[in-house]
Each structure stands twice: as structure tokens, then as C-alpha cells.
Design a protein around this motif. Structure first.
Motif, PDB file in Angstrom:
ATOM      1  N   VAL A 139       0.859  -1.315  -0.034  1.00  0.00           N
ATOM      2  CA  VAL A 139      -0.109   0.003   0.155  1.00  0.00           C
ATOM      3  C   VAL A 139       0.854   1.506  -0.042  1.00  0.00           C
ATOM      4  CG1 VAL A 139      -2.008  -1.066   1.009  1.00  0.00           C
ATOM      5  CG2 VAL A 139      -0.230   0.039   2.688  1.00  0.00           C
ATOM      6  N   MET A 140       2.033   1.133  -0.009  1.00  0.00           N
ATOM      7  CA  MET A 140       2.990   2.406   0.097  1.00  0.00           C
ATOM      8  C   MET A 140       3.024   3.075  -1.232  1.00  0.00           C
ATOM      9  SD  MET A 140       6.215   1.092   2.352  1.00  0.00           S
ATOM     10  CE  MET A 140       7.059   2.785   2.255  1.00  0.00           C
ATOM     11  N   ASP A 199      -2.565   9.415  -2.963  1.00  0.00           N
ATOM     12  CA  ASP A 199      -2.000  10.829  -3.202  1.00  0.00           C
ATOM     13  C   ASP A 199      -1.489  11.691  -2.219  1.00  0.00           C
ATOM     14  OD1 ASP A 199      -2.730  10.440  -5.755  1.00  0.00           O
ATOM     15  OD2 ASP A 199      -4.741  11.181  -5.773  1.00  0.00           O
ATOM     16  N   SER A 200      -1.914  11.378  -1.039  1.00  0.00           N
ATOM     17  CA  SER A 200      -1.648  12.037   0.384  1.00  0.00           C
ATOM     18  C   SER A 200      -0.239  11.493   0.756  1.00  0.00           C
ATOM     19  CB  SER A 200      -2.664  11.966   1.348  1.00  0.00           C
ATOM     20  OG  SER A 200      -2.837  10.480   1.781  1.00  0.00           O
ATOM     21  N   GLY A 201       0.436  10.663   0.272  1.00  0.00           N
ATOM     22  CA  GLY A 201       1.693  10.384   0.650  1.00  0.00           C
ATOM     23  C   GLY A 201       1.579   9.006   1.658  1.00  0.00           C
ATOM     24  N   ALA A 222     -15.947   6.378  -1.650  1.00  0.00           N
ATOM     25  CA  ALA A 222     -15.140   7.509  -1.390  1.00  0.00           C
ATOM     26  C   ALA A 222     -14.992   7.474   0.223  1.00  0.00           C
ATOM     27  CB  ALA A 222     -15.351   8.523  -1.913  1.00  0.00           C
ATOM     28  N   ILE A 223     -15.982   7.570   0.841  1.00  0.00           N
ATOM     29  CA  ILE A 223     -15.759   7.602   2.265  1.00  0.00           C
ATOM     30  C   ILE A 223     -15.098   6.550   3.025  1.00  0.00           C
ATOM     31  CG2 ILE A 223     -17.433   7.542   4.427  1.00  0.00           C
ATOM     32  CD1 ILE A 223     -19.545   9.003   3.033  1.00  0.00           C
ATOM     33  N   VAL A 224     -15.060   5.382   2.634  1.00  0.00           N
ATOM     34  CA  VAL A 224     -14.233   4.045   3.198  1.00  0.00           C
ATOM     35  C   VAL A 224     -12.772   4.422   2.674  1.00  0.00           C
ATOM     36  CG1 VAL A 224     -14.069   1.887   3.079  1.00  0.00           C
ATOM     37  CG2 VAL A 224     -16.238   2.867   3.005  1.00  0.00           C
ATOM     38  N   GLN A 225     -12.429   4.819   1.645  1.00  0.00           N
ATOM     39  CA  GLN A 225     -11.113   4.974   1.102  1.00  0.00           C
ATOM     40  C   GLN A 225     -10.512   6.197   1.869  1.00  0.00           C
ATOM     41  OE1 GLN A 225     -10.090   4.069  -2.936  1.00  0.00           O
ATOM     42  NE2 GLN A 225      -8.740   5.710  -3.039  1.00  0.00           N
ATOM     43  N   GLU A 226     -11.446   7.030   2.187  1.00  0.00           N
ATOM     44  CA  GLU A 226     -10.852   8.393   2.768  1.00  0.00           C
ATOM     45  C   GLU A 226     -10.642   8.003   4.334  1.00  0.00           C
ATOM     46  OE1 GLU A 226     -13.580  11.347   2.283  1.00  0.00           O
ATOM     47  OE2 GLU A 226     -12.819  11.886   0.337  1.00  0.00           O
TER      48      GLU A 226
END
Length: 278
Positions: free
Chosen positions: A136-137, A141-143, A262-266
Motif C-alpha cells: 500500500v506504500m 495521493d496524500s503520501g 470514497a468515504i471508506v477509502q478516505e
């Protein structure tokens, strides 16, 4: 790393799909897997029978014939059984799905009174389990700070398959969790006997996750294993329930499938597949 085929069986047990290896591109990423596992429980509690997921089509939300844990495992030369043939088949490439460099075997480790932190919150390590790291590294987009140990890291949570709103009365019931009426709503839910809250549940307590985890009998070695997902959870998206060992990612009413994913991924990102012999 445990046998690759055993890991694929664990993913199959979690997702309800037939997960098979490929040398080509994977159909799903680790994030897709946590989305599917979490959203299966969410949509089931909403009363749905199927989940539409991009690249896979329609997935049944019903557990198709859980195997008898005391039966003999099918021979490796046998084809899929009638239940397996009804499941969606998913192809993943183990090379780009797993990250053996970060595997960690906690099977014989006992932490005792040792304290560990992730994101300035206590991290209860999964002692007794074998962790298979997921790749997952550099996938967000957020690093990668969410995956670290510093102040910007996200706390650790575990998802045990059957975790949903039936686990206990929550402090968020109907409407927005940010409005001034949520405590009144929680009190009303006690009177009404309502225990379900809209969203995705996980726990910082591996022992709690184990109570609700999925078990499967391996065709690789004939042994029975428990499987749990190890995640990081966004502290800004997580809501604590009345029970301290249950965390909720709240899904507001009126969100469509794309918005829910999208909510889950965030909010929840997986980084480990945990295996333990039952």
C-alpha cells in the motif's frame, strides 16, 4: 510469508469471492478488498442483497454455504464445489498485492505491559497472529505518513468480517454526527431498542475482532485458520461508539455508491492480512 495459496484462500474467505493468482495486472488492490469487506456488511445491514463494484460487477452479499469446519478439505485436484462456482472470481498478482518486506510474525510474541503508539494513540499489537503485509506504500495521493509512527500517522484498527451496528448502541443515530441532537438521538435509540448505526465498524482491540472474524479450512494444509484485516483509520473520520472498543466510520443518508466507496477509502486503509490457526 505464509504460503501464497493460503493467503489467497484467506482473501477468498474475507471477500466471498474466489481469489486466484495471475501474472498479469490485479483486478483489485488492497484498498478494494477493504472496501468490499466493509461495504458488504454495511449494505447487508441496510437490507441490500447485492453489491455493485467496479471491475467486478455484481457481488452477492450473502455468505454462500460456509464450509463445515470439521469436514475433510477437498483434494487439491478437485474442481470448485457448487458454492465456489457461484462466487465471483477475482484475479490478483501476488507480486503487486503483497509486500513481504514488511511481514511480521506475532505468533509467539507477548507484549505484556509494553505500550505502543500509532498516531499518538495506543496500538494493541496482534500478538498470536501472523501478519502478511499488503503493498500500500505510494498508492495514495496524500503520501505515506498515514502508515508511519509519527504524529501524522493514523491509529490502528481491525476489521473482523461480521462487525456491524448490532455490536452496541452508538452515540450517533440518524442525521449528522456533528449536530447538537446526537445525544438525544442516542437516548431515543435506547428507548426504541435500536442498536444499528449507518456506517462501517472496526475495533482497536484484536481480541474483539477475533470474536467476529471469519474462519476457513485451508485446502493447502487441511488446517483451520482465522483471518482479520489490519487497517489504519483516519482519526478525523472515525467516531467512537458508546463502547470504547468499537469505532464507526459514519455514512450519512443519501450517499450514492461512488460516494460511499470514497468515504471508506478516505477513512480506512488496510496494510495487513492477519492469519491465526484456530
Amino acid at each position: 510469508m505464509p504460503d501464497t495459496n493460503l493467503c489467497l484462500e484467506a482473501l477468498s474467505a474475507l471477500s466471498g469471492c474466489n481469489v486466484e493468482p495471475t501474472s498479469g495486472p490485479s483486478q483489485l488492490t488492497p484498498q478494494d478488498f477493504v472496501n468490499i469487506v466493509a461495504l458488504k456488511e454495511f449494505y447487508k445491514q441496510e437490507g441490500y442483497k447485492e453489491l455493485e463494484y467496479p471491475s467486478l460487477g455484481t457481488l452477492s452479499l450473502q455468505d454462500i454455504g460456509d464450509e463445515d469446519l470439521y469436514s475433510s478439505p477437498p483434494a487439491l485436484t478437485e474442481g470448485p464445489g457448487p458454492e465456489e462456482s457461484l462466487r465471483t472470481t477475482v484475479k490478483i498478482n501476488p507480486q503487486d498485492f503483497f509486500h513481504p518486506q514488511y511481514d511480521y510474525d506475532f505468533t509467539n510474541i507477548k507484549d505484556g505491559n509494553k505500550k505502543f503508539l500509532r498516531g499518538n494513540e495506543q496500538y494493541v499489537r496482534p500478538c498470536g497472529w501472523n501478519r502478511v503485509a499488503l503493498r500500500v506504500m505510494q498508492r495514495y495521493d496524500s503520501g505515506d505518513d498515514w502508515l508511519g509512527m509519527g504524529k501524522d500517522a493514523w491509529p490502528v484498527s481491525y476489521h473482523g468480517h461480521n462487525m456491524d451496528g448490532s455490536l452496541g448502541v452508538i452515540l450517533i443515530h440518524g442525521g449528522s454526527p456533528d449536530n447538537d441532537q446526537f445525544l438525544d438521538a442516542a437516548a431515543a435509540s435506547l428507548v426504541a431498542g435500536e442498536t444499528r448505526g449507518r456506517g462501517v465498524y472496526s475495533t482497536p482491540d484484536i481480541k474483539m475482532a477475533e470474536k467476529y472474524c471469519k474462519s476457513f479450512k485451508s485446502k493447502v494444509d487441511g488446517k483451520t485458520y482465522k483471518v482479520v484485516l489490519q487497517n489504519r483509520i483516519n482519526p478525523e473520520k472515525r467516531k467512537k461508539c458508546q463502547r470504547e472498543d468499537i469505532w464507526l466510520v459514519y455514512v450519512p443518508e443519501g450517499r450514492n455508491d461512488v460516494q460511499v466507496r470514497a468515504i471508506v477509502q478516505e477513512s480506512i486503509r488496510p496494510y495487513g492480512l492477519l492469519l491465526k490457526q484456530a
